[in-house]
Design a protein around this motif. Structure first.
Motif, PDB file in Angstrom:
ATOM      1  N   TRP B 193       0.714  -0.768  -0.211  1.00 47.62           N
ATOM      2  CA  TRP B 193      -0.193  -0.074  -0.117  1.00 47.62           C
ATOM      3  C   TRP B 193       1.279   1.464  -0.464  1.00 47.62           C
ATOM      4  CZ3 TRP B 193      -4.633  -0.311  -1.824  1.00 47.62           C
ATOM      5  CH2 TRP B 193      -4.847  -1.703  -1.253  1.00 47.62           C
ATOM      6  N   MET B 197       0.748   4.385  -2.834  1.00 44.77           N
ATOM      7  CA  MET B 197       0.850   6.444  -2.485  1.00 44.77           C
ATOM      8  C   MET B 197       1.924   6.663  -3.322  1.00 44.77           C
ATOM      9  SD  MET B 197      -0.066   5.744   1.819  1.00 44.77           S
ATOM     10  CE  MET B 197      -1.036   3.843   2.063  1.00 44.77           C
ATOM     11  N   ASP B 246      -5.079  -7.350  -0.484  1.00 40.84           N
ATOM     12  CA  ASP B 246      -6.113  -6.907  -0.869  1.00 40.84           C
ATOM     13  C   ASP B 246      -7.000  -6.997  -1.506  1.00 40.84           C
ATOM     14  OD1 ASP B 246      -7.610  -4.827  -2.636  1.00 40.84           O
ATOM     15  OD2 ASP B 246      -6.518  -3.682  -3.622  1.00 40.84           O
ATOM     16  N   GLU B 262      -9.460   0.944  -2.640  1.00 37.62           N
ATOM     17  CA  GLU B 262      -9.233   2.043  -1.990  1.00 37.62           C
ATOM     18  C   GLU B 262      -7.868   1.865  -1.416  1.00 37.62           C
ATOM     19  OE1 GLU B 262      -8.756   5.176  -3.065  1.00 37.62           O
ATOM     20  OE2 GLU B 262     -10.754   4.924  -3.766  1.00 37.62           O
ATOM     21  N   ILE B 263      -6.932   3.209  -1.544  1.00 34.09           N
ATOM     22  CA  ILE B 263      -6.020   3.580  -0.271  1.00 34.09           C
ATOM     23  C   ILE B 263      -6.700   4.256   0.297  1.00 34.09           C
ATOM     24  CG2 ILE B 263      -4.347   5.271  -0.140  1.00 34.09           C
ATOM     25  CD1 ILE B 263      -3.814   4.302  -3.908  1.00 34.09           C
ATOM     26  N   ASP B 264      -5.494   3.778   1.707  1.00 35.20           N
ATOM     27  CA  ASP B 264      -5.735   4.627   3.128  1.00 35.20           C
ATOM     28  C   ASP B 264      -5.404   6.358   2.907  1.00 35.20           C
ATOM     29  OD1 ASP B 264      -5.844   5.682   5.387  1.00 35.20           O
ATOM     30  OD2 ASP B 264      -5.656   3.708   6.302  1.00 35.20           O
ATOM     31  N   TRP B 265      -5.609   7.255   2.160  1.00 28.80           N
ATOM     32  CA  TRP B 265      -5.628   8.469   2.623  1.00 28.80           C
ATOM     33  C   TRP B 265      -5.698   8.998   3.260  1.00 28.80           C
ATOM     34  CZ3 TRP B 265      -3.341   9.270  -2.663  1.00 28.80           C
ATOM     35  CH2 TRP B 265      -4.302   8.370  -3.509  1.00 28.80           C
ATOM     36  N   ASP B 266      -6.347   8.628   4.463  1.00 28.75           N
ATOM     37  CA  ASP B 266      -5.746   9.503   5.674  1.00 28.75           C
ATOM     38  C   ASP B 266      -4.001   9.286   6.126  1.00 28.75           C
ATOM     39  OD1 ASP B 266      -8.193  10.081   5.885  1.00 28.75           O
ATOM     40  OD2 ASP B 266      -9.366   8.687   7.406  1.00 28.75           O
ATOM     41  N   GLU B 267      -4.044   7.811   5.839  1.00 28.34           N
ATOM     42  CA  GLU B 267      -2.931   7.355   5.846  1.00 28.34           C
ATOM     43  C   GLU B 267      -1.521   8.052   5.461  1.00 28.34           C
ATOM     44  OE1 GLU B 267      -1.824   3.655   6.439  1.00 28.34           O
ATOM     45  OE2 GLU B 267       0.359   4.010   5.289  1.00 28.34           O
ATOM     46  N   PHE B 268      -2.327   8.108   4.174  1.00 27.65           N
ATOM     47  CA  PHE B 268      -0.827   9.146   3.351  1.00 27.65           C
ATOM     48  C   PHE B 268      -0.698  10.362   3.556  1.00 27.65           C
ATOM     49  CE2 PHE B 268      -0.981  12.023  -0.768  1.00 27.65           C
ATOM     50  CZ  PHE B 268      -0.162  11.327  -1.347  1.00 27.65           C
ATOM     51  N   TRP B 269      -2.267  11.172   3.888  1.00 28.63           N
ATOM     52  CA  TRP B 269      -1.751  13.150   4.608  1.00 28.63           C
ATOM     53  C   TRP B 269      -1.100  12.410   5.476  1.00 28.63           C
ATOM     54  CZ3 TRP B 269      -1.200  15.552   1.012  1.00 28.63           C
ATOM     55  CH2 TRP B 269      -2.427  15.547  -0.243  1.00 28.63           C
ATOM     56  N   ARG B 270      -1.750  11.378   6.730  1.00 36.23           N
ATOM     57  CA  ARG B 270      -0.708  11.606   8.015  1.00 36.23           C
ATOM     58  C   ARG B 270       0.920  11.658   7.346  1.00 36.23           C
ATOM     59  NH1 ARG B 270      -4.134   8.009   9.760  1.00 36.23           N
ATOM     60  NH2 ARG B 270      -2.776   6.443   9.677  1.00 36.23           N
TER      61      ARG B 270
END
Lengths: 176, 307
Positions: B193, B197, B246, B262-270
């Motif tokens: 993952w 990202m 996945d 779907e990618i975990d975008w919360d993790e991405f931005w964190r």
């Protein structure tokens, strides 16, 4: 001084003795000797070099066809005795600055004019001149110790690995 | 007197004709700004990218693996230098860029804020991370800005080695003991993952993309590159008997694509905003390397100043 940047040197690399030097990029160094060593470390990790030249960025004059047409005079240009300038030109729209020859001139501006004239009817996309005396060159006798260490490292070459063969064999084994 | 509109039209015509823009040519301020942003981030990524693998050099399982890993990490140092050079041609200094990195103000690829916890990571980083980087860099080798494109051509040639040496490690472990298979499967699970990202936000969330495409800086979008990466990796993973984490992964016969979840975008931005597993450690290691190198810089200066 130790935390501010050193002067920039432009690095020109010759891949084999029968080919011209081409611009590789730049390094920062406290002097030309270290610039040559840094240039070797940065640009010659693989066996594709027979000679390196470095020139202080401050000694280079010229520019893009657009800049040459605008004709801004070089800063600090004084006419003196006639000296030799090395000429580098990018003549292919997708090419790289390449050593194309020498001109004799008494000032940077005259050197550029001479170089443009020598290039013929088509002004290069980029043209640089640099006084030959300010170019530091690797000595032919030093080529072996400087550049041959890269020869002993075949594992830096992607052809050293046979990934597709291994994957194909696995696919056959699994009957896929 | 040429107006900016005329200059812009001439500039865009040159790009459309496949000419490269060179340092010193007129360019829109936004073109310069976007290139400085991209190239400096790319340079920082190469420099910080040495750290996850650098820690494994002394723990490599054989002399051959050690030499290869050392050569790869050394390449990354070189790639950082090629890119700082390219960024410098746009009027930003190396000093400013390095100061921004050490001050924690500069961004770099978030992938390097994840830890490399086993030897199998050295394989999977080459396979995934360098594989993903090659797709992006192959595109950038066609970029409209000459110095960036030329740096990328050099880098792409060397990255193939990075990818293949990683794949070789993965292949070896896959055919090894059960413990080695477990180790490589675990590395695949952890890196999958974060690697997806690396391509950045979805196209719809990527406001810079249309301008970057129009000016020939990028020629493909984040989602296009991500899809190509997935299509490339899934068949190889299956061949090696490795499963990707996945459950939604399936082949779409109509599109000819491997569809993924779907990618975990919360993790991405964190992680982008500094709160990833290793952000602080990476920055600390960079600062220590800079401080520890002080005596070398002083020695070189003393040598240059000799009478």
């Amino acid at each position: 001084m130790s935390d501010t940047q050193w002067p920039r040197y432009e690095v020109f690399q010759q891949e084999t003795p029968d080919r011209p030097h081409r611009h590789a990029g730049s390094v920062h160094a406290p002097d030309a000797e270290i610039a040559l060593l840094n240039g070797r470390d940065v640009f010659v990790r693989r066996p594709e070099c027979s000679s390196l030249w470095v020139a202080p960025a401050s000694a280079i004059f010229g520019g893009t066809a657009e800049e040459l047409a605008a004709g801004a005079p070089p800063t600090g240009d004084v006419s003196g005795e006639t000296v030799e300038f090395l000429v580098f030109a990018k003549v292919d729209p997708r090419g790289t600055l390449t050593h194309v020859g020498q001109v004799q001139a008494a000032s940077k501006r005259r050197a550029v004019e001479e170089a443009v004239h020598a290039c013929g009817p088509q002004t290069p996309f980029v043209l640089w001149v640099v006084p030959a005396a300010l170019v530091t060159r690797s000595e032919p006798g030093e080529a072996a110790p400087l550049f041959s260490p890269a020869l002993d490292r075949p594992y830096r070459d992607q052809a050293f690995y046979h990934i597709q063969t291994a994957l194909r064999r696995l696919r056959q084994e699994s009957g896929g | 007197m040429t107006s900016d509109a005329e200059r812009l039209a001439a500039f865009e015509a040159r790009i459309a004709a496949g000419e490269k823009i060179e340092p010193g040519d007129w360019m829109p301020d936004e073109y310069r700004r976007q290139l400085i942003r991209m190239i400096s981030q790319h340079a920082h990524s190469e420099v910080v990218g040495m750290l996850p693998e650098g820690g494994w050099i002394t723990m490599a399982p054989s002399l051959r693996r050690k030499l290869v890993l050392l050569a790869k990490v050394q390449d990354e140092a070189g790639h950082g230098q090629y890119l700082y050079h390219a960024a410098e041609t746009l009027g930003v200094s190396r000093e400013e860029m390095l100061a921004a990195l050490l001050a924690g103000k500069a961004k770099y690829s978030s992938i390097f804020n994840y830890p490399a916890t086993s030897w199998a990571d050295m394989g999977v980083i080459g396979w995934f991370v360098d594989g993903a980087a090659i797709l992006n860099q192959t595109m950038l080798a066609r970029c409209s800005y000459g110095p960036y494109a030329r740096a990328m051509i050099r880098i792409c040639a060397e990255e193939s080695f990075h990818y293949k040496q990683g794949m070789e490690i993965v292949l070896t472990l896959c055919q090894g003991t059960p413990a080695q298979r477990t180790m490589v499967q675990d590395a695949v699970r952890r890196w999958w993952w974060p690697t997806l990202m690396m391509f950045g936000p979805h196209d719809a969330e990527s406001p810079n993309t249309p301008t970057l495409v129009r000016w020939g800086i990028k020629t493909r979008t984040n989602d296009e590159l991500r899809q190509e990466f997935v299509n490339q990796v899934v068949p190889d993973a299956r061949t090696m008997g490795l499963s990707l984490p996945d459950p939604e992964l399936r082949f779409d016969e109509v599109e000819g694509n491997w569809r993924f979840g779907e990618i975990d975008w919360d993790e991405f931005w964190r992680v982008v905003h500094g709160d990833g597993p290793c952000n602080r450690e990476r920055l600390g290691a960079r600062r220590a390397a800079h401080d520890d190198g002080l005596w070398v810089r002083q020695a070189l200066e003393a040598y240059a100043a000799r009478a």
